[in-house]
Design an enzyme around this catalytic site. Structure first.
Site, PDB file in Angstrom:
ATOM      1  N   LEU A  74       0.752  -1.245  -0.159  1.00  0.00           N
ATOM      2  CA  LEU A  74       0.054   0.152   0.166  1.00  0.00           C
ATOM      3  C   LEU A  74       1.011   1.414  -0.022  1.00  0.00           C
ATOM      4  O   LEU A  74       2.115   1.255   0.401  1.00  0.00           O
ATOM      5  CB  LEU A  74      -0.895  -0.022   1.235  1.00  0.00           C
ATOM      6  CG  LEU A  74      -2.038  -1.121   1.178  1.00  0.00           C
ATOM      7  CD1 LEU A  74      -2.617  -1.472   2.419  1.00  0.00           C
ATOM      8  CD2 LEU A  74      -3.074  -0.813   0.048  1.00  0.00           C
ATOM      9  N   CYS A  78       3.707   7.031  -4.699  1.00  0.00           N
ATOM     10  CA  CYS A  78       4.510   7.820  -3.697  1.00  0.00           C
ATOM     11  C   CYS A  78       5.943   7.502  -3.400  1.00  0.00           C
ATOM     12  O   CYS A  78       6.887   7.675  -3.407  1.00  0.00           O
ATOM     13  CB  CYS A  78       3.733   8.617  -2.633  1.00  0.00           C
ATOM     14  SG  CYS A  78       4.540   9.191  -1.248  1.00  0.00           S
ATOM     15  N   CYS A  83       7.151  10.682  -4.981  1.00  0.00           N
ATOM     16  CA  CYS A  83       7.464  11.667  -4.159  1.00  0.00           C
ATOM     17  C   CYS A  83       8.678  11.248  -3.134  1.00  0.00           C
ATOM     18  O   CYS A  83       9.589  12.097  -2.955  1.00  0.00           O
ATOM     19  CB  CYS A  83       6.492  11.932  -2.921  1.00  0.00           C
ATOM     20  SG  CYS A  83       4.696  11.580  -3.583  1.00  0.00           S
ATOM     21  N   HIS A 133       7.583   0.713   2.251  1.00  0.00           N
ATOM     22  CA  HIS A 133       6.476  -0.444   1.783  1.00  0.00           C
ATOM     23  C   HIS A 133       6.134  -1.229   2.753  1.00  0.00           C
ATOM     24  O   HIS A 133       4.794  -1.489   3.108  1.00  0.00           O
ATOM     25  CB  HIS A 133       6.950  -1.055   0.498  1.00  0.00           C
ATOM     26  CG  HIS A 133       7.218  -0.378  -0.570  1.00  0.00           C
ATOM     27  ND1 HIS A 133       6.826   0.962  -0.691  1.00  0.00           N
ATOM     28  CD2 HIS A 133       7.652  -0.709  -1.834  1.00  0.00           C
ATOM     29  CE1 HIS A 133       7.243   1.392  -1.961  1.00  0.00           C
ATOM     30  NE2 HIS A 133       7.855   0.347  -2.641  1.00  0.00           N
ATOM     31  N   PHE A 497      14.504  31.019  15.520  1.00  0.00           N
ATOM     32  CA  PHE A 497      15.500  31.145  14.914  1.00  0.00           C
ATOM     33  C   PHE A 497      15.620  32.739  14.856  1.00  0.00           C
ATOM     34  O   PHE A 497      14.727  33.398  14.888  1.00  0.00           O
ATOM     35  CB  PHE A 497      15.381  30.786  13.514  1.00  0.00           C
ATOM     36  CG  PHE A 497      16.749  30.516  12.534  1.00  0.00           C
ATOM     37  CD1 PHE A 497      17.775  29.665  13.051  1.00  0.00           C
ATOM     38  CD2 PHE A 497      16.946  31.128  11.823  1.00  0.00           C
ATOM     39  CE1 PHE A 497      19.037  29.783  12.600  1.00  0.00           C
ATOM     40  CE2 PHE A 497      18.270  31.355  11.039  1.00  0.00           C
ATOM     41  CZ  PHE A 497      19.274  30.390  11.587  1.00  0.00           C
TER      42      PHE A 497
HETATM   43  C1  KPC Z   1       7.349   6.920   3.582  1.00  0.00           C
HETATM   44  C2  KPC Z   1       6.153   7.740   3.395  1.00  0.00           C
HETATM   45  O1  KPC Z   1       5.617   8.189   4.647  1.00  0.00           O
HETATM   46  C3  KPC Z   1       5.735   8.428   2.321  1.00  0.00           C
HETATM   47  S1  KPC Z   1       4.772   7.340   1.389  1.00  0.00           S
HETATM   48  C4  KPC Z   1       3.125   7.456   1.913  1.00  0.00           C
HETATM   49  C5  KPC Z   1       2.091   6.630   1.677  1.00  0.00           C
HETATM   50  S2  KPC Z   1       0.829   6.945   2.253  1.00  0.00           S
HETATM   51  O2  KPC Z   1       0.837   7.027   3.692  1.00  0.00           O
HETATM   52  O3  KPC Z   1      -0.445   5.993   1.647  1.00  0.00           O
HETATM   53  O4  KPC Z   1      -0.142   8.419   1.755  1.00  0.00           O
END
Ligand code: KPC
Length: 519
Positions: A74, A78, A83, A133, A497
Site C-alpha cells: 500500500l 509515492c 514523492c 512499503h 531562529f
Molecule cells: C514513507 C512515507 O511516509 C511516504 S509514502 C506515503 C504513502 S501514504 O501514507 O499512503 O500516503
C-alpha cells in the site's frame, strides 16, 4: 496468501514484498476477514495515498472497507517511484550544490564529479524502498485494521462489484483511486531507449547519463532537472511555457520566479522557454533532440538522456467502459466536491480526478469520500492550497502573489528580503536556516522571502519563500492565512531562529504601525 492471522515483522514484510516484485510470489497477498458477513461500505480500487487514507478514515468511522492494489504494498506511487525518490534526489541536489559552492574552502574538500552519480542514487533508493512499503502494509493491517488484497489487479464489473483474482467482492460504494501516469508528447522518437519519465528512471535506468534534455516545464522538470545538473549532468529544459508559468502552477510571484529561474541558470542549466520539441533522434538509443526555438530557428542538442516533464494523464478508460463515469477531455474523472462521480455510489479520488497531483489532495480526497460514504456530508475544495517545489532550494508559496494582491486590494504592503531596490548580491540576507554560510560567502545564494499584507484589514494575503526549512512552516501558515492572521498577530509569534523565515521578525517590525507600509 492468506495473511489474516499472521503478524509479519518489518523484515518479513520487506522480504515478502521483494519476492512478489521479482515474480517469485504471484498470488494475491490477502488480509480479508472472510468470517465477517456484513457488507463492505466501500471497496477502494487502488491503494495509494487516497485509497489508504480513505480506508483508514472509513475504518475509524466504524465502516467496513476493502482496498485492492496491483502492487504488493500500500502507499502507491509515492513511496515507490514518485514523492519519496523525488525528496531523496532533491535533498541530494541540495547537498551537492552546497558542496560545489563551498568546494575547497574551510573544511570542504574538492568536489569530485565522478562520485556524484544519478544512477547510484537511483540504485540506493531502489535498494531501500521496500522498507517504507513494509511499514505501510504493517501499519494498515496491525494498527489501522484495514482489509486489503495486494499483488492483484481489481477489475470493476459494475458500480457495486469488483473481481480480484477470480473472486467477486461487492460493496455499497466503489472508490476509484488508480492514479495517473506520465503523458509523453506525440513526437517521433519518443519511444526510443534513453527516454525516461519519473517512473522509468527508477525502474529502468542502467547507465550514467552524461547529458540531459528535459522535455516539458512541469514541476517534475524543474525538480529532476536541478538534481541532474547538481550531479554533474549538463541539463537543458525545453519548455513551451515560461518556467513556473505552466497551467499546473498558480500563485507564483514574479520576483520568486525570477529568483528561482536565475538560480537554475546560475548553476549552469540551459533553459529554453517558448521552445517546442520536434523529434527525439537516435538509432536504437537516444542521441539528440531536435527542437524549434522561440525565435523560430531549429536546433539539435546531442544527448544520451531525455527526461519527460510534460505532465500526466489518468488510466480511466476501464472505468468509463465498465461504469460509464463522466470524464473530461483529458480522461480525468469528473467529481463534485464530495468526490462523487456521475454514477451513484461511485467515487473517484486523487490523481485520477486531475490536478493538483499532490499528496495532501489525494489523502484528503480519500477522507472526503469516506466521510460521505459514512453518511457525513463533507466537501473538499482544493482550488486553493499551499504549494512547493524543489530546485536545490525549497521553493514554497501560499496565498496571493504581489500582482494578484494589487489587483484585488487598493492598499497593499509588501515585506520582503532583500527589500525592493537592493540587489541580492549586495545584501547578506536572508541569512536563515541553511543559508548562514552563504551569507558570509555568497550573499546572492541566501534566498528570497516576501510577505504581502492588505493594509486596511492588516491581514496576511500571501507568503513566498526560496530557501531551506520553510515547507513545514508553510503548512501552518496556510492554515493561519485561512483564519485571517494579521501583521500584528504575526508579530506575536515566538520565533525559534534569529531570522526565522523572516515573516515573523519582519512582520513584528511593522506590527502596530498605524498605516501599514512596505519594508
Ligand atoms: C514513507 C512515507 O511516509 C511516504 S509514502 C506515503 C504513502 S501514504 O501514507 O499512503 O500516503
Amino acid at each position: 496468501m492468506d495473511l489474516r492471522n499472521t503478524v509479519l515483522s518489518m523484515d518479513e514484510w520487506t522480504e515478502l514484498i521483494h519476492r512478489a516484485e521479482t515474480g517469485e510470489i504471484s498470488e494475491p497477498l490477502e488480509n480479508v476477514d472472510h468470517d465477517n458477513t456484513s457488507p463492505y461500505d466501500a471497496i477502494f480500487v487502488g491503494g495509494g495515498a487516497g485509497g489508504r487514507f480513505g480506508s483508514a478514515y472509513l475504518q475509524a468511522r466504524g465502516g467496513r472497507q476493502l482496498v485492492v492494489d496491483k502492487w504488493p504494498f500500500l502507499g502507491g506511487s509515492c513511496p515507490h517511484q514518485a514523492c519519496v525518490p523525488h525528496h531523496l534526489f532533491s535533498e541530494a541536489a541540495r547537498e551537492m550544490d552546497y558542496m560545489r559552492w563551498n568546494a575547497d574552502t574551510l573544511w570542504f574538500g574538492e568536489f569530485d564529479d565522478k562520485r556524484a552519480s544519478i544512477r547510484d542514487l537511483v540504485e540506493l533508493f531502489k535498494a531501500g524502498r521496500n522498507n517504507p512499503h513494509a511499514f505501510m502494509n504493517w501499519q494498515s493491517k496491525e494498527q489501522l485494521g484495514m482489509e486489503y488484497i495486494l499483488n492483484a489487479e481489481a477489475t470493476v464489473i459494475d458500480a457495486h462489484t469488483v473481481e480480484v483474482a477470480g473472486q467477486r467482492y461487492t460493496a455499497r460504494n466503489l472508490v476509484l483511486a488508480t492514479g495517473a501516469r506520465s503523458y509523453p508528447p506525440d513526437i517521433p522518437g519518443i519511444e526510443l531507449p534513453g527516454v525516461y519519465d519519473f517512473a522509468t528512471l527508477i525502474e529502468e535506468l542502467d547507465y550514467e547519463p552524461s547529458r540531459c534534455v528535459i522535455i516539458g516545464g512541469s514541476k517534475i522538470a524543474l525538480e529532476y532537472g536541478s538534481f541532474f545538473q547538481a550531479a554533474g549532468c549538463q541539463t537543458t529544459i525545453v519548455s513551451r511555457s515560461p518556467l513556473m508559468r505552466t497551467h499546473s502552477l498558480h500563485h507564483v510571484d514574479e520576483d520568486l520566479r525570477t529568483y528561482v529561474v536565475d538560480g537554475m541558470r546560475k548553476r549552469g542549466m540551459d533553459i529554453l522557454e517558448g521552445a517546442h520539441p520536434i523529434e527525439v533522434i537516435g538509432n536504437g538509443k537516444v542521441t539528440g533532440v531536435r527542437m524549434r526555438l522561440a525565435d523560430g530557428t531549429e536546433q539539435t542538442i546531442d544527448t544520451d538522456f531525455v527526461f519527460l516533464g510534460t505532465g500526466e494523464r489518468p488510466h480511466s478508460q476501464p472505468f468509463v467502459d465498465a461504469l460509464g463515469v463522466q470524464v473530461d477531455d483529458k480522461g480525468f474523472i469528473q467529481v463534485d466536491s464530495r468526490m462523487r462521480t456521475s454514477v451513484p455510489g461511485v467515487y473517484a479520488i486523487g490523481d485520477l480526478i486531475g490536478a493538483p497531483m499532490e499528496m495532501f489532495k489525494a489523502r484528503k480526497c480519500g477522507m472526503t469520500a469516506a466521510r460521505n460514504i459514512m453518511g457525513e456530508p463533507y466537501e473538499f475544495d482544493f482550488s486553493e492550497y499551499p504549494d512547493f517545489l524543489h530546485t536545490t532550494y525549497e521553493v514554497t508559496w501560499v496565498g496571493l502573489t504581489e500582482a494578484e494582491a494589487r489587483q484585488r486590494y487598493d492598499d497593499v504592503a509588501v515585506i520582503q528580503m532583500p527589500p525592493k531596490g537592493i540587489r541580492d548580491d549586495e545584501l547578506a540576507l536572508p541569512c536563515s536556516e541553511g543559508s548562514m554560510l552563504y551569507a558570509f560567502t555568497r550573499p546572492e545564494l541566501t534566498g528570497f522571502q516576501k510577505a504581502i499584507y492588505d493594509s486596511k484589514t492588516r491581514r496576511l494575503l500571501g507568503a513566498h519563500h526560496v530557501g531551506f526549512g520553510a515547507k513545514d512552516a508553510f503548512q501552518y501558515l496556510d492554515h493561519l492565512i485561512r483564519k485571517g492572521i494579521t501583521v500584528d498577530e504575526m508579530g506575536e509569534m515566538n520565533e525559534l531562529f534569529i531570522n526565522p523565515d523572516h515573516f515573523i521578525q519582519l512582520s513584528r517590525l511593522r506590527a502596530g504601525q498605524h498605516n501599514l507600509t512596505d519594508l
